[in-house]
Design a protein around this motif. Structure first.
Motif, PDB file in Angstrom:
ATOM      1  N   SER A 120     148.599 -68.316 -55.625  1.00 48.36           N
ATOM      2  CA  SER A 120     149.132 -68.123 -54.282  1.00 48.36           C
ATOM      3  C   SER A 120     148.132 -68.665 -53.266  1.00 48.36           C
ATOM      4  O   SER A 120     146.935 -68.770 -53.538  1.00 48.36           O
ATOM      5  CB  SER A 120     149.398 -66.647 -54.013  1.00 48.36           C
ATOM      6  N   ILE A 121     148.623 -68.990 -52.080  1.00 54.62           N
ATOM      7  CA  ILE A 121     147.747 -69.453 -51.002  1.00 54.62           C
ATOM      8  C   ILE A 121     146.700 -68.394 -50.682  1.00 54.62           C
ATOM      9  O   ILE A 121     145.560 -68.697 -50.356  1.00 54.62           O
ATOM     10  CB  ILE A 121     148.571 -69.840 -49.746  1.00 54.62           C
ATOM     11  N   TRP A 122     147.080 -67.132 -50.821  1.00 56.38           N
ATOM     12  CA  TRP A 122     146.159 -66.031 -50.522  1.00 56.38           C
ATOM     13  C   TRP A 122     144.975 -66.055 -51.478  1.00 56.38           C
ATOM     14  O   TRP A 122     143.834 -65.838 -51.060  1.00 56.38           O
ATOM     15  CB  TRP A 122     146.907 -64.701 -50.615  1.00 56.38           C
ATOM     16  N   GLU A 123     145.240 -66.312 -52.765  1.00 55.28           N
ATOM     17  CA  GLU A 123     144.165 -66.378 -53.752  1.00 55.28           C
ATOM     18  C   GLU A 123     143.235 -67.562 -53.468  1.00 55.28           C
ATOM     19  O   GLU A 123     142.015 -67.439 -53.551  1.00 55.28           O
ATOM     20  CB  GLU A 123     144.754 -66.517 -55.160  1.00 55.28           C
ATOM     21  N   VAL A 124     143.810 -68.705 -53.128  1.00 56.64           N
ATOM     22  CA  VAL A 124     143.021 -69.912 -52.858  1.00 56.64           C
ATOM     23  C   VAL A 124     142.135 -69.710 -51.636  1.00 56.64           C
ATOM     24  O   VAL A 124     140.943 -70.046 -51.642  1.00 56.64           O
ATOM     25  CB  VAL A 124     143.945 -71.139 -52.679  1.00 56.64           C
ATOM     26  N   LEU A 125     142.694 -69.151 -50.566  1.00 63.08           N
ATOM     27  CA  LEU A 125     141.898 -68.929 -49.355  1.00 63.08           C
ATOM     28  C   LEU A 125     140.780 -67.932 -49.606  1.00 63.08           C
ATOM     29  O   LEU A 125     139.672 -68.092 -49.085  1.00 63.08           O
ATOM     30  CB  LEU A 125     142.787 -68.444 -48.206  1.00 63.08           C
ATOM     31  N   GLN A 126     141.057 -66.905 -50.382  1.00 63.64           N
ATOM     32  CA  GLN A 126     140.038 -65.899 -50.697  1.00 63.64           C
ATOM     33  C   GLN A 126     138.873 -66.544 -51.437  1.00 63.64           C
ATOM     34  O   GLN A 126     137.717 -66.230 -51.188  1.00 63.64           O
ATOM     35  CB  GLN A 126     140.656 -64.787 -51.551  1.00 63.64           C
ATOM     36  N   ARG A 127     139.180 -67.483 -52.339  1.00 67.77           N
ATOM     37  CA  ARG A 127     138.127 -68.180 -53.082  1.00 67.77           C
ATOM     38  C   ARG A 127     137.297 -69.073 -52.162  1.00 67.77           C
ATOM     39  O   ARG A 127     136.095 -69.187 -52.307  1.00 67.77           O
ATOM     40  CB  ARG A 127     138.737 -69.054 -54.185  1.00 67.77           C
ATOM     41  N   ASN A 128     137.977 -69.733 -51.190  1.00 70.66           N
ATOM     42  CA  ASN A 128     137.281 -70.655 -50.294  1.00 70.66           C
ATOM     43  C   ASN A 128     136.446 -69.933 -49.251  1.00 70.66           C
ATOM     44  O   ASN A 128     135.387 -70.416 -48.864  1.00 70.66           O
ATOM     45  CB  ASN A 128     138.291 -71.568 -49.578  1.00 70.66           C
ATOM     46  N   ASP A 129     136.947 -68.821 -48.744  1.00 68.91           N
ATOM     47  CA  ASP A 129     136.256 -68.107 -47.672  1.00 68.91           C
ATOM     48  C   ASP A 129     136.587 -66.627 -47.801  1.00 68.91           C
ATOM     49  O   ASP A 129     137.645 -66.187 -47.350  1.00 68.91           O
ATOM     50  CB  ASP A 129     136.719 -68.645 -46.307  1.00 68.91           C
ATOM     51  N   PRO A 130     135.687 -65.846 -48.425  1.00 73.31           N
ATOM     52  CA  PRO A 130     135.973 -64.423 -48.628  1.00 73.31           C
ATOM     53  C   PRO A 130     136.304 -63.672 -47.337  1.00 73.31           C
ATOM     54  O   PRO A 130     137.027 -62.695 -47.355  1.00 73.31           O
ATOM     55  CB  PRO A 130     134.684 -63.886 -49.263  1.00 73.31           C
ATOM     56  N   GLU A 131     135.785 -64.147 -46.202  1.00 72.65           N
ATOM     57  CA  GLU A 131     136.105 -63.492 -44.928  1.00 72.65           C
ATOM     58  C   GLU A 131     137.508 -63.855 -44.464  1.00 72.65           C
ATOM     59  O   GLU A 131     138.060 -63.212 -43.587  1.00 72.65           O
ATOM     60  CB  GLU A 131     135.073 -63.868 -43.855  1.00 72.65           C
ATOM     61  N   ASN A 132     138.060 -64.919 -45.057  1.00 76.24           N
ATOM     62  CA  ASN A 132     139.447 -65.306 -44.775  1.00 76.24           C
ATOM     63  C   ASN A 132     139.709 -65.523 -43.296  1.00 76.24           C
ATOM     64  O   ASN A 132     140.687 -65.021 -42.748  1.00 76.24           O
ATOM     65  CB  ASN A 132     140.396 -64.239 -45.330  1.00 76.24           C
ATOM     66  N   ARG A 133     138.869 -66.274 -42.628  1.00 75.27           N
ATOM     67  CA  ARG A 133     139.057 -66.579 -41.214  1.00 75.27           C
ATOM     68  C   ARG A 133     139.222 -68.086 -41.052  1.00 75.27           C
ATOM     69  O   ARG A 133     138.366 -68.858 -41.471  1.00 75.27           O
ATOM     70  CB  ARG A 133     137.862 -66.098 -40.374  1.00 75.27           C
ATOM     71  N   TRP A 134     140.343 -68.491 -40.463  1.00 78.30           N
ATOM     72  CA  TRP A 134     140.612 -69.897 -40.207  1.00 78.30           C
ATOM     73  C   TRP A 134     141.098 -70.010 -38.766  1.00 78.30           C
ATOM     74  O   TRP A 134     141.865 -69.180 -38.299  1.00 78.30           O
ATOM     75  CB  TRP A 134     141.657 -70.440 -41.183  1.00 78.30           C
ATOM     76  N   ASP A 135     140.664 -71.033 -38.062  1.00 81.46           N
ATOM     77  CA  ASP A 135     140.986 -71.160 -36.643  1.00 81.46           C
ATOM     78  C   ASP A 135     142.371 -71.730 -36.381  1.00 81.46           C
ATOM     79  O   ASP A 135     143.042 -71.332 -35.432  1.00 81.46           O
ATOM     80  CB  ASP A 135     139.940 -72.039 -35.941  1.00 81.46           C
ATOM     81  N   VAL A 136     142.808 -72.669 -37.211  1.00 83.34           N
ATOM     82  CA  VAL A 136     144.079 -73.368 -36.962  1.00 83.34           C
ATOM     83  C   VAL A 136     144.865 -73.459 -38.260  1.00 83.34           C
ATOM     84  O   VAL A 136     144.291 -73.753 -39.313  1.00 83.34           O
ATOM     85  CB  VAL A 136     143.825 -74.795 -36.410  1.00 83.34           C
ATOM     86  N   LEU A 137     146.163 -73.215 -38.167  1.00 85.13           N
ATOM     87  CA  LEU A 137     147.063 -73.412 -39.301  1.00 85.13           C
ATOM     88  C   LEU A 137     148.096 -74.445 -38.877  1.00 85.13           C
ATOM     89  O   LEU A 137     148.774 -74.264 -37.861  1.00 85.13           O
ATOM     90  CB  LEU A 137     147.748 -72.109 -39.704  1.00 85.13           C
TER      91      LEU A 137
END
Length: 199
Positions: A79-96
């Motif tokens: 899932s996208i959630w799993e991928v983002l968690q792996r890339n940035d444990p804080e899960n903060r992104w400025d733009v989608l």
């Protein structure tokens, strides 16, 4: 501070093309050399979300030329959630930014609004969302962030927008850019966004 860009798709073919385009543009010097480290790509399913021990999955897909050959996309692709968690444990992104599949099956079929050249040359997986077995958007409301079901009227072709808006809210995106097919869909997505970001 550096810039980090993560490109996500469920199609390995699309991801490989994106990697080739990145290297091509680096070779032409259209991009700063740091883009090689700043831009990455990951295979992920935006419509699949792990909630506790359960998973929201797509329906089975029967595929042919230009489509992913897989019977349960949700079981083989994180899932996208799993991928983002792996890339940035804080899960903060400025733009989608997303150009999701947004054409309904009726509009895609011959006689619909989709041009013949698009139907003939573009992969259907990139244009028409696969129906979900079940999905009810969950929106945090109130100081206790209690999860409540809110009625959101989805049209066929709108399936990706609740997931994208939920994702944008969860990663604390400061800007969200979504491609839509027409004014009607734009209004529905705007109404969904108001619900998601009002709390």
């Amino acid at each position: 501070a550096g810039l980090e860009i993560l490109g996500v798709d469920i199609s390995e073919t699309a991801l490989e093309l994106a990697r080739i385009n990145l290297l091509h543009n680096l070779g032409l010097r259209n991009l700063h050399p740091s883009a090689k480290q700043d831009i990455s790509f990951a295979k992920a399913d935006v419509l699949r979300k792990v909630i506790g021990n359960s998973t929201v999955k797509r329906d089975s897909v029967l595929v042919s030329k230009n489509y992913i050959i897989d019977t349960e996309l949700g079981t083989t692709t994180p899932s996208i959630w799993e991928v983002l968690q792996r890339n940035d444990p804080e899960n903060r992104w400025d733009v989608l930014i997303a150009n999701p599949p947004y054409i309904s099956p009726r509009q895609f079929s011959p006689g619909g609004a989709t041009m013949r050249s698009v139907r003939r040359w573009e992969p259907k997986l990139a244009l028409v969302p696969r129906p979900l077995k079940s999905y009810v958007p969950r929106i945090s409301i109130g100081p206790e962030h209690q999860q409540q079901h809110l009625p959101i009227q989805l049209d066929r072709g709108d399936e990706f927008y609740p997931s994208l808006l939920e994702l944008a809210k969860s990663v604390d995106a400061k800007a969200v850019v979504l491609e839509v097919r027409d004014n009607g869909q734009a209004l529905r997505v705007r109404n969904m966004a108001i619900l998601y970001f009002a709390s």
